[in-house]
Enzyme design. Sequence first.
Site, PDB file in Angstrom:
ATOM      1  N   ASP A   1      -0.092  -2.639   2.060  1.00 13.97           N
ATOM      2  CA  ASP A   1      -0.331  -3.288   0.775  1.00 13.97           C
ATOM      3  C   ASP A   1      -0.005  -4.780   0.920  1.00 13.97           C
ATOM      4  O   ASP A   1       0.982  -5.143   1.546  1.00 13.97           O
ATOM      5  CB  ASP A   1       0.589  -2.643  -0.270  1.00 13.97           C
ATOM      6  CG  ASP A   1       0.433  -3.265  -1.648  1.00 13.97           C
ATOM      7  OD1 ASP A   1      -0.634  -3.862  -1.920  1.00 13.97           O
ATOM      8  OD2 ASP A   1       1.378  -3.145  -2.463  1.00 13.97           O
TER       9      ASP A   1
ATOM     10  N   ASN B   1      -0.676  -7.027  -2.033  1.00 16.28           N
ATOM     11  CA  ASN B   1      -0.510  -7.689  -3.329  1.00 16.28           C
ATOM     12  C   ASN B   1       0.510  -7.000  -4.229  1.00 16.28           C
ATOM     13  O   ASN B   1       0.589  -7.296  -5.421  1.00 16.28           O
ATOM     14  CB  ASN B   1      -1.862  -7.808  -4.037  1.00 16.28           C
ATOM     15  CG  ASN B   1      -2.476  -6.447  -4.304  1.00 16.28           C
ATOM     16  OD1 ASN B   1      -1.940  -5.423  -3.860  1.00 16.28           O
ATOM     17  ND2 ASN B   1      -3.582  -6.421  -5.025  1.00 16.28           N
TER      18      ASN B   1
ATOM     19  N   ASP C   1       0.690  -3.991  -5.453  1.00 18.20           N
ATOM     20  CA  ASP C   1       0.308  -2.981  -6.451  1.00 18.20           C
ATOM     21  C   ASP C   1       0.604  -1.560  -5.967  1.00 18.20           C
ATOM     22  O   ASP C   1       0.315  -0.585  -6.669  1.00 18.20           O
ATOM     23  CB  ASP C   1      -1.171  -3.120  -6.847  1.00 18.20           C
ATOM     24  CG  ASP C   1      -2.116  -2.778  -5.711  1.00 18.20           C
ATOM     25  OD1 ASP C   1      -1.638  -2.554  -4.576  1.00 18.20           O
ATOM     26  OD2 ASP C   1      -3.342  -2.729  -5.956  1.00 18.20           O
TER      27      ASP C   1
ATOM     28  N   ASP D   1      -4.539  -2.069   1.175  1.00 18.07           N
ATOM     29  CA  ASP D   1      -5.793  -2.757   0.859  1.00 18.07           C
ATOM     30  C   ASP D   1      -6.425  -3.333   2.127  1.00 18.07           C
ATOM     31  O   ASP D   1      -5.822  -3.297   3.205  1.00 18.07           O
ATOM     32  CB  ASP D   1      -5.552  -3.847  -0.203  1.00 18.07           C
ATOM     33  CG  ASP D   1      -4.284  -4.636   0.063  1.00 18.07           C
ATOM     34  OD1 ASP D   1      -4.125  -5.118   1.191  1.00 18.07           O
ATOM     35  OD2 ASP D   1      -3.431  -4.736  -0.868  1.00 18.07           O
TER      36      ASP D   1
ATOM     37  N   ASP E   1     -16.557   6.023   6.793  1.00 18.77           N
ATOM     38  CA  ASP E   1     -16.647   7.418   6.407  1.00 18.77           C
ATOM     39  C   ASP E   1     -17.923   7.591   5.588  1.00 18.77           C
ATOM     40  O   ASP E   1     -18.134   6.879   4.601  1.00 18.77           O
ATOM     41  CB  ASP E   1     -15.415   7.785   5.553  1.00 18.77           C
ATOM     42  CG  ASP E   1     -14.861   9.146   5.898  1.00 18.77           C
ATOM     43  OD1 ASP E   1     -15.643  10.108   5.894  1.00 18.77           O
ATOM     44  OD2 ASP E   1     -13.649   9.252   6.150  1.00 18.77           O
TER      45      ASP E   1
ATOM     46  N   ASP F   1     -18.476  13.182   6.744  1.00 19.77           N
ATOM     47  CA  ASP F   1     -17.658  14.151   6.014  1.00 19.77           C
ATOM     48  C   ASP F   1     -18.390  15.481   5.829  1.00 19.77           C
ATOM     49  O   ASP F   1     -19.566  15.493   5.413  1.00 19.77           O
ATOM     50  CB  ASP F   1     -17.341  13.537   4.637  1.00 19.77           C
ATOM     51  CG  ASP F   1     -16.270  14.293   3.873  1.00 19.77           C
ATOM     52  OD1 ASP F   1     -15.134  14.339   4.367  1.00 19.77           O
ATOM     53  OD2 ASP F   1     -16.576  14.830   2.789  1.00 19.77           O
TER      54      ASP F   1
ATOM     55  N   GLU G   1     -17.569  15.788  10.835  1.00 16.85           N
ATOM     56  CA  GLU G   1     -16.552  16.781  10.510  1.00 16.85           C
ATOM     57  C   GLU G   1     -17.281  18.088  10.236  1.00 16.85           C
ATOM     58  O   GLU G   1     -18.101  18.155   9.319  1.00 16.85           O
ATOM     59  CB  GLU G   1     -15.743  16.360   9.276  1.00 16.85           C
ATOM     60  CG  GLU G   1     -14.599  17.325   9.009  1.00 16.85           C
ATOM     61  CD  GLU G   1     -14.113  17.290   7.565  1.00 16.85           C
ATOM     62  OE1 GLU G   1     -12.957  17.621   7.321  1.00 16.85           O
ATOM     63  OE2 GLU G   1     -14.905  16.928   6.668  1.00 16.85           O
TER      64      GLU G   1
ATOM     65  N   HIS H   1      -6.023  12.803   7.790  1.00 12.30           N
ATOM     66  CA  HIS H   1      -5.493  12.699   6.430  1.00 12.30           C
ATOM     67  C   HIS H   1      -5.510  14.027   5.678  1.00 12.30           C
ATOM     68  O   HIS H   1      -5.123  14.076   4.513  1.00 12.30           O
ATOM     69  CB  HIS H   1      -6.326  11.665   5.659  1.00 12.30           C
ATOM     70  CG  HIS H   1      -7.748  12.103   5.543  1.00 12.30           C
ATOM     71  ND1 HIS H   1      -8.595  12.179   6.632  1.00 12.30           N
ATOM     72  CD2 HIS H   1      -8.472  12.538   4.483  1.00 12.30           C
ATOM     73  CE1 HIS H   1      -9.770  12.633   6.232  1.00 12.30           C
ATOM     74  NE2 HIS H   1      -9.727  12.859   4.933  1.00 12.30           N
ATOM     75  N   ASP H   2      -6.022  15.092   6.304  1.00 17.30           N
ATOM     76  CA  ASP H   2      -6.039  16.416   5.660  1.00 17.30           C
ATOM     77  C   ASP H   2      -5.013  17.367   6.267  1.00 17.30           C
ATOM     78  O   ASP H   2      -4.913  18.522   5.837  1.00 17.30           O
ATOM     79  CB  ASP H   2      -7.415  17.083   5.833  1.00 17.30           C
ATOM     80  CG  ASP H   2      -8.529  16.355   5.107  1.00 17.30           C
ATOM     81  OD1 ASP H   2      -8.253  15.716   4.070  1.00 17.30           O
ATOM     82  OD2 ASP H   2      -9.686  16.431   5.580  1.00 17.30           O
TER      83      ASP H   2
END
Length: 546
Positions: A23, A25, A27, A31, A100, A201, A254, A323-324
């Site tokens: 990150d 900024n 938040d 990013d 992706d 995907d 995938e 990420h899964d």
Amino acid sequence: MITMSTWWKERVVYQIYPRSFQDTNGDGFGDIPGIISRLDEIKDLGAGIIWLSPVYKSPDADNGYDISDYRDINPKFGTIADMEQLFAEAEKRDIKVIMDLVINHTSDEHEWFKRSREKDSEYRDYYIWRPANPDGKPPNNWTSFFTGSAWAFDPKSGEYYLHLFNEKQPDLNYRNPKVLKEIKEIMHFWLKKGAAGFRCDVINLIFKNSYENGKFRLAIRGREHYVTKEGTHRILAELRRDVLDKYDCFTVGEAAMVNLHDAKLLSDPERRELDMVFYFDHLNVDRRIEKYVPKKFSAKKLLAIITKWQQGLDWNALYLENHDQPRIVSHFGNDGEYWERSAKMLATLLLTQRGTPYIYQGQEIGMTNFDFTNISQLDDVETIGVDKVMRSFKIPSKLRWKWLSAGSRDNSRTPMQWNDEPGAGFTKGEPWLGINSNYSKINHKEQKTRESSIYNYYKKMIALRASNETLKYGDFAPVFADKQVLAYTRTNPGDEQFAIILNMSDKPASTPLEGSLIGKVVVTNMGRTDYDGSLSPWEAVVLKVW
Ligand code: TEU
Ligand code: CA
């Protein structure tokens, strides 16, 4: 085996999950400027390709895998201009970026779907609409990947639409040639901007053969009607011919629930569909039902699975995390006493097989599963759905939490641990998902400077692989396995052979001292100089046999 060398076989891929990477900024969301600021780290590690999980405009029902505009960027992550800068900065460092491509479904907030809700719209046919059964129930008994019916009722047009994932992810209709035309244009758009290819995907699910009821099954009912059908092969060949072949790029698909036979067809260089596929067999060696119900691990079984795929496909997509999936050191390794050693052993497994290796952010520093204690700390739609189902089966809460916390996709989604400052160097604000409290011990900064770290082990293994033709292209053969240990060779006929010997357990182990299990030690996670057939817990040894 004779192999054409191309850049995507020579390089290692680094997967970035943008919202958890860096990150800039405050938040609490990673990013694109954050990614740019860390490109030198990716270069330092030795990766030459980035796979970027979705950064497109999205209402984030499934963290960006629900796209509402394929040609725009989620404002959380930045702008198109930031993306262009990322391509340019990556190119300066000779890093390629693949994106992706999520085309099985869109978001229900995509313009196409919004229009598709009108029965007489020209977009109606972009999606899969069916009237209710005479009893008012959904058109068939299929269930979604995230549990519950795969159909959602739309009161506006009085019909159901299909969604294999969340109801905010309606499936596109690939019987409609207009859909494919749109997808081709989107692919051209990103390839022209600088993308070097796509991670596609759930690409083997896009074509649905029929809408008949599925045979009874606990999870994902109906799959036999859409997993890797002829229509999908046809579409992939068309995308290759009309789009991909016009660029210097590659694709990795995938392939959910894929078997070896279909994976071969999907990635056969002669058929010209995909360049390689992600399959799940190896990660499921110790699982009963999808990810959430475990069974006993055995190194012997794992070697049998690895061998089947290594020898069955011309070129593999090698991965242990994404990420899964839970973190591999928590899944196949030991994230307690033997954390560092087992993470290095797993790095050895990943980087000594034949194929293109993929490293998921944080894997290179041995990040572990999250340390949350309560479902309310979780974010993932899948985990929340599975929790509901487990409750309906009256699984006791302790066991439920044990299974959920071992299998949840949020395990790999906690923010990247860059340093030991508050926010772990990821953010100066409130992170979108909790940071693992072990960041003061496990972080990038500490490991980068410490010679014996997991990070430096990855770095050395990547460099070794890059400089050695046998490790990249050599043939794979199994040599020894029992419950704890697995060993295999990589051979470049007439030139050289390596043996890779891994103890995947908490206990000492041994192998016979014969044949290909004798040689000169070239890699070790234990500091040994020669191999006498005995292995410490989680030890990895690479021998040069000849
Ligand atoms: O994953 C598809 C998929 O197969 C996973 O849902 C899988 O079933 C599970 O997570 C692993 O056991 C892809 C994306 O990687 C995932 O993040 C998306 O949620 C999904 O497609 C829908 O786009
Ligand atoms: Ca941010």
